[in-house]
Design a protein around this motif. Structure first.
Motif, PDB file in Angstrom:
ATOM      1  N   SER A 320     -16.617   8.108  -1.170  1.00 40.50           N
ATOM      2  CA  SER A 320     -17.474   9.897  -1.565  1.00 40.50           C
ATOM      3  C   SER A 320     -17.202  11.089  -1.277  1.00 40.50           C
ATOM      4  O   SER A 320     -16.781  11.546  -0.306  1.00 40.50           O
ATOM      5  N   LEU A 321     -16.785  11.093  -2.067  1.00 40.83           N
ATOM      6  CA  LEU A 321     -15.625  12.912  -2.533  1.00 40.83           C
ATOM      7  C   LEU A 321     -17.128  13.822  -3.811  1.00 40.83           C
ATOM      8  O   LEU A 321     -16.727  12.641  -4.497  1.00 40.83           O
ATOM      9  N   ARG A 322     -16.856  14.681  -3.529  1.00 40.78           N
ATOM     10  CA  ARG A 322     -17.162  15.977  -4.499  1.00 40.78           C
ATOM     11  C   ARG A 322     -15.921  16.972  -4.424  1.00 40.78           C
ATOM     12  O   ARG A 322     -15.200  17.221  -3.589  1.00 40.78           O
ATOM     13  N   PHE A 323     -15.919  17.425  -6.068  1.00 39.46           N
ATOM     14  CA  PHE A 323     -14.602  17.784  -6.499  1.00 39.46           C
ATOM     15  C   PHE A 323     -15.105  18.984  -7.258  1.00 39.46           C
ATOM     16  O   PHE A 323     -15.985  18.653  -8.305  1.00 39.46           O
ATOM     17  N   SER A 324     -14.594  20.489  -7.142  1.00 41.92           N
ATOM     18  CA  SER A 324     -15.528  21.458  -7.586  1.00 41.92           C
ATOM     19  C   SER A 324     -13.933  22.596  -8.323  1.00 41.92           C
ATOM     20  O   SER A 324     -13.292  22.454  -6.561  1.00 41.92           O
ATOM     21  N   GLY A 325     -14.343  23.130  -9.274  1.00 42.02           N
ATOM     22  CA  GLY A 325     -12.494  23.976  -9.768  1.00 42.02           C
ATOM     23  C   GLY A 325     -12.356  23.752 -11.599  1.00 42.02           C
ATOM     24  O   GLY A 325     -13.052  23.402 -11.778  1.00 42.02           O
ATOM     25  N   GLU A 326     -11.605  25.666 -11.266  1.00 44.41           N
ATOM     26  CA  GLU A 326     -11.325  25.533 -12.423  1.00 44.41           C
ATOM     27  C   GLU A 326     -10.859  24.642 -12.610  1.00 44.41           C
ATOM     28  O   GLU A 326      -9.386  24.019 -11.991  1.00 44.41           O
ATOM     29  N   ARG A 327     -10.408  24.062 -14.443  1.00 41.00           N
ATOM     30  CA  ARG A 327      -9.710  23.425 -15.040  1.00 41.00           C
ATOM     31  C   ARG A 327      -8.895  24.411 -15.656  1.00 41.00           C
ATOM     32  O   ARG A 327      -8.846  25.727 -16.255  1.00 41.00           O
ATOM     33  N   GLY A 328      -7.060  23.971 -16.142  1.00 43.87           N
ATOM     34  CA  GLY A 328      -6.030  25.218 -17.128  1.00 43.87           C
ATOM     35  C   GLY A 328      -5.551  25.360 -15.083  1.00 43.87           C
ATOM     36  O   GLY A 328      -4.357  26.746 -16.094  1.00 43.87           O
ATOM     37  N   VAL A 329      -5.470  24.904 -14.540  1.00 42.01           N
ATOM     38  CA  VAL A 329      -4.678  26.169 -13.444  1.00 42.01           C
ATOM     39  C   VAL A 329      -3.990  25.165 -13.145  1.00 42.01           C
ATOM     40  O   VAL A 329      -4.020  24.586 -12.531  1.00 42.01           O
ATOM     41  N   THR A 330      -2.432  26.274 -12.590  1.00 39.73           N
ATOM     42  CA  THR A 330      -0.834  25.440 -13.149  1.00 39.73           C
ATOM     43  C   THR A 330      -1.080  26.166 -11.709  1.00 39.73           C
ATOM     44  O   THR A 330      -0.734  27.915 -11.021  1.00 39.73           O
ATOM     45  N   ILE A 331       0.593  25.546 -10.743  1.00 37.73           N
ATOM     46  CA  ILE A 331       0.931  26.460  -9.774  1.00 37.73           C
ATOM     47  C   ILE A 331       2.204  25.484 -10.062  1.00 37.73           C
ATOM     48  O   ILE A 331       2.391  24.373 -10.135  1.00 37.73           O
ATOM     49  N   LEU A 332       3.872  26.339  -9.283  1.00 33.15           N
ATOM     50  CA  LEU A 332       4.659  25.882  -9.170  1.00 33.15           C
ATOM     51  C   LEU A 332       4.979  25.212  -7.506  1.00 33.15           C
ATOM     52  O   LEU A 332       4.934  26.135  -6.596  1.00 33.15           O
ATOM     53  N   THR A 333       5.113  23.957  -7.462  1.00 33.98           N
ATOM     54  CA  THR A 333       5.299  24.084  -6.142  1.00 33.98           C
ATOM     55  C   THR A 333       5.387  21.962  -6.140  1.00 33.98           C
ATOM     56  O   THR A 333       6.197  21.570  -7.878  1.00 33.98           O
ATOM     57  N   HIS A 334       5.970  21.422  -5.266  1.00 34.93           N
ATOM     58  CA  HIS A 334       5.979  20.448  -5.055  1.00 34.93           C
ATOM     59  C   HIS A 334       4.927  18.997  -5.251  1.00 34.93           C
ATOM     60  O   HIS A 334       4.034  18.864  -4.131  1.00 34.93           O
ATOM     61  N   PRO A 335       4.469  18.678  -6.460  1.00 34.77           N
ATOM     62  CA  PRO A 335       3.655  17.324  -6.612  1.00 34.77           C
ATOM     63  C   PRO A 335       3.342  16.533  -5.422  1.00 34.77           C
ATOM     64  O   PRO A 335       2.538  16.116  -4.733  1.00 34.77           O
ATOM     65  N   GLN A 336       4.200  15.895  -5.263  1.00 33.03           N
ATOM     66  CA  GLN A 336       4.161  14.938  -4.057  1.00 33.03           C
ATOM     67  C   GLN A 336       4.231  15.173  -2.950  1.00 33.03           C
ATOM     68  O   GLN A 336       3.123  14.960  -1.589  1.00 33.03           O
ATOM     69  N   ALA A 337       4.236  16.425  -2.598  1.00 30.99           N
ATOM     70  CA  ALA A 337       4.686  17.079  -1.577  1.00 30.99           C
ATOM     71  C   ALA A 337       2.904  17.749  -1.253  1.00 30.99           C
ATOM     72  O   ALA A 337       1.864  17.000  -0.121  1.00 30.99           O
ATOM     73  N   LEU A 338       2.337  18.109  -2.279  1.00 26.39           N
ATOM     74  CA  LEU A 338       0.664  18.675  -2.110  1.00 26.39           C
ATOM     75  C   LEU A 338      -0.359  17.306  -2.693  1.00 26.39           C
ATOM     76  O   LEU A 338      -1.108  17.367  -1.744  1.00 26.39           O
ATOM     77  N   ARG A 339      -0.088  16.458  -2.935  1.00 26.20           N
ATOM     78  CA  ARG A 339      -1.032  15.577  -2.366  1.00 26.20           C
ATOM     79  C   ARG A 339      -0.181  14.379  -1.181  1.00 26.20           C
ATOM     80  O   ARG A 339      -1.750  14.218  -0.965  1.00 26.20           O
ATOM     81  N   ARG A 340       0.389  14.465  -0.390  1.00 27.56           N
ATOM     82  CA  ARG A 340       0.657  13.936   0.766  1.00 27.56           C
ATOM     83  C   ARG A 340      -0.597  15.128   1.206  1.00 27.56           C
ATOM     84  O   ARG A 340      -0.993  14.961   2.096  1.00 27.56           O
ATOM     85  N   ILE A 341      -0.702  16.510   1.523  1.00 30.17           N
ATOM     86  CA  ILE A 341      -1.117  17.224   1.987  1.00 30.17           C
ATOM     87  C   ILE A 341      -2.744  17.009   1.865  1.00 30.17           C
ATOM     88  O   ILE A 341      -3.744  17.208   2.748  1.00 30.17           O
ATOM     89  N   MET A 342      -2.899  16.547   1.017  1.00 31.95           N
ATOM     90  CA  MET A 342      -4.601  16.834   0.528  1.00 31.95           C
ATOM     91  C   MET A 342      -4.687  15.263   0.665  1.00 31.95           C
ATOM     92  O   MET A 342      -6.080  15.255   1.559  1.00 31.95           O
ATOM     93  N   ILE A 343      -4.405  14.409   0.688  1.00 31.61           N
ATOM     94  CA  ILE A 343      -4.538  13.109   1.749  1.00 31.61           C
ATOM     95  C   ILE A 343      -4.667  13.267   3.043  1.00 31.61           C
ATOM     96  O   ILE A 343      -5.874  12.325   3.108  1.00 31.61           O
ATOM     97  N   ASN A 344      -3.693  13.530   3.692  1.00 31.31           N
ATOM     98  CA  ASN A 344      -3.576  14.092   4.797  1.00 31.31           C
ATOM     99  C   ASN A 344      -5.387  14.825   5.437  1.00 31.31           C
ATOM    100  O   ASN A 344      -6.163  13.842   6.116  1.00 31.31           O
TER     101      ASN A 344
END
Length: 441
Positions: A320-344
């Protein structure tokens, strides 16, 4: 008392090298400037006073000689011609005779008497004895007639523009002192920035090895140190990655052999231990590869879509997770690294707490903030910074359900640093923990 003065001086003395050098250099230039001005003043004003006194004596002697030669009835007409901006003549006597207080006055009076000759008597007089504010000289002509010279204004010793010129010179001294110290300390500021960024990027461009000899040698030493640290870090990463890869094969074989054990309880425990070992090996490999995987592989990423896909994966797994935030927000990043950060971070919240929520906030200052919060027990304040260290766990037990491996937050912190962001932890009011990620958009 001396110790107290030293402490007071230490508090007043600036703590930056720029200010110290500026004060020392400006004080030296100011002292040299004032000393030069004093020597020039002694050389100019001393002889000039003597010359002006000599000229003044000759002028008075000439004017008195003129009045001696003209007829008494013609003298009042000559008084207007002989008047000067600083003094005038009056055909009268009176006043209180006084002796000069300074040696210069005595010398001037003696010289004037010598210029006029023995036929004339000269003395300093006050015209208003009670106040002694008006002064002059009483001279007796050859025929005995009194002639009074009244001082109208003091002779100017220093030009009015001289203080302004000195002030302008001091401003020039301060300006060029600032420029000189700024140029001298600029390489040190550059070295400071390089040293501060060395922790997050061992492969940064080397410092230019130019400038003064001392600065060039310091830059050369810093570049050599940076190369040694980078080589050692790469070597350690390669060793750790090699060990982690080599351990995966025997662990896999042990898991296969454990399947043939007859005792189901012993088999499950062994399988659990091997699973924990394999997780530790994978996270160790991820920690070793972390920064190398990111390198320069960055792209514009839809932040909302990335986090929404992660939350959906957890929802599909029954979390069970809740998520809120604005749509259309882009960021210059490494998607796999950011994905691993969020998962951890999400795994950490689900493991130790409940009511996990993920939120994205875009601030006006082009800062993007991602928060992962939960309603768990939180972390004691004294452990909030230590939990980012590898293998550090607040939970002392090695229980697979609560202890973990101690690498999740360390990996997240390493990846966030490589992405040039910040990761902080804070306990929430009412219980729970909040992990805050901040990036520049």
């Amino acid at each position: 008392m001396s110790a107290q003065l030293r402490r007071m001086a230490a508090r007043l003395w600036p703590d930056s090298l720029f200010r110290r050098l500026a004060i020392i250099l400006f004080a030296g230039l100011l002292a040299a400037h004032l000393l030069s001005f004093g020597l020039v003043a002694l050389n100019v004003f001393g002889p000039s006073n003597e010359l002006s006194d000599d000229y003044f004596m000759r002028a008075v002697a000439t004017e008195v000689a003129i009045l001696d030669r003209v007829k008494p009835e013609e003298r009042p007409a000559w008084l207007e011609r002989l008047a000067r901006p600083t003094y005038r003549y009056v055909l009268k006597g009176g006043g209180e005779v006084y002796a000069p207080l300074r040696r210069r006055g005595e010398l001037f009076l003696a010289g004037l008497r010598a210029e006029l000759g023995a036929d004339h008597d000269v003395n300093y007089v006050y015209f208003d004895p009670p106040t002694r504010s008006k002064r002059g000289m009483l001279i007796h002509l050859k025929d005995g007639s009194p002639l009074t010279m009244e001082y109208l204004a003091q002779r100017r010793v220093m030009s009015l523009w001289l203080p302004a010129a000195l002030a302008v010179q001091l401003c020039f001294l301060a300006f060029f002192t600032w420029i000189a110290v700024k140029l001298a300390t600029r390489p040190l500021a550059r070295l400071e920035r390089a040293a501060n960024s060395l922790g997050s990027d061992l492969r940064r461009e080397p410092l230019p090895e130019d400038g003064p000899k001392e600065v060039a040698r310091a830059a050369t030493a810093f570049n050599a140190m940076q190369r040694r640290i980078a080589e050692q870090a790469v070597e350690r990463i390669q060793i750790l990655a090699g060990i982690s890869r080599r351990l995966q094969t025997p662990i896999t074989r042990m898991r296969l052999r454990a399947d043939f054990l007859g005792d189901s309880d012993a088999r499950e425990k062994l399988q659990g231990d091997l699973q924990e070992m394999q997780t530790l090996v994978k996270q160790g490999l991820a920690l070793a590869r972390g920064r190398d995987e990111i390198a320069k592989q960055r792209c514009q990423t839809d932040l909302h879509a990335l986090i929404d896909s992660i939350v959906c994966d957890y929802s599909d797994a029954g979390e069970s997770l809740r998520f809120s935030g604005e749509r259309g927000v882009t960021i210059l990043t490494h998607p796999q690294a950011l994905r691993r950060i969020m998962i951890n971070l999400i795994d950490n919240g689900l493991k130790f707490g409940e009511d996990v929520a993920v939120a994205v906030d875009v601030q006006r200052s082009n800062r993007i903030t991602i928060t992962v919060s939960d309603r768990g027990p939180g972390i004691p304040e004294e452990h909030l910074k230590s939990v980012f260290l590898p293998f550090y766990r607040v939970e002392a037990s090695r229980n697979r359900e609560t202890g973990g491996t101690g690498l999740g937050l360390a990996i997240a912190q390493q990846l966030v640093s490589a992405l040039r962001g910040t990761l902080t932890l804070a306990n929430r009011d009412g219980g729970g923990l909040e992990a805050r990620l901040e990036f520049s958009s």
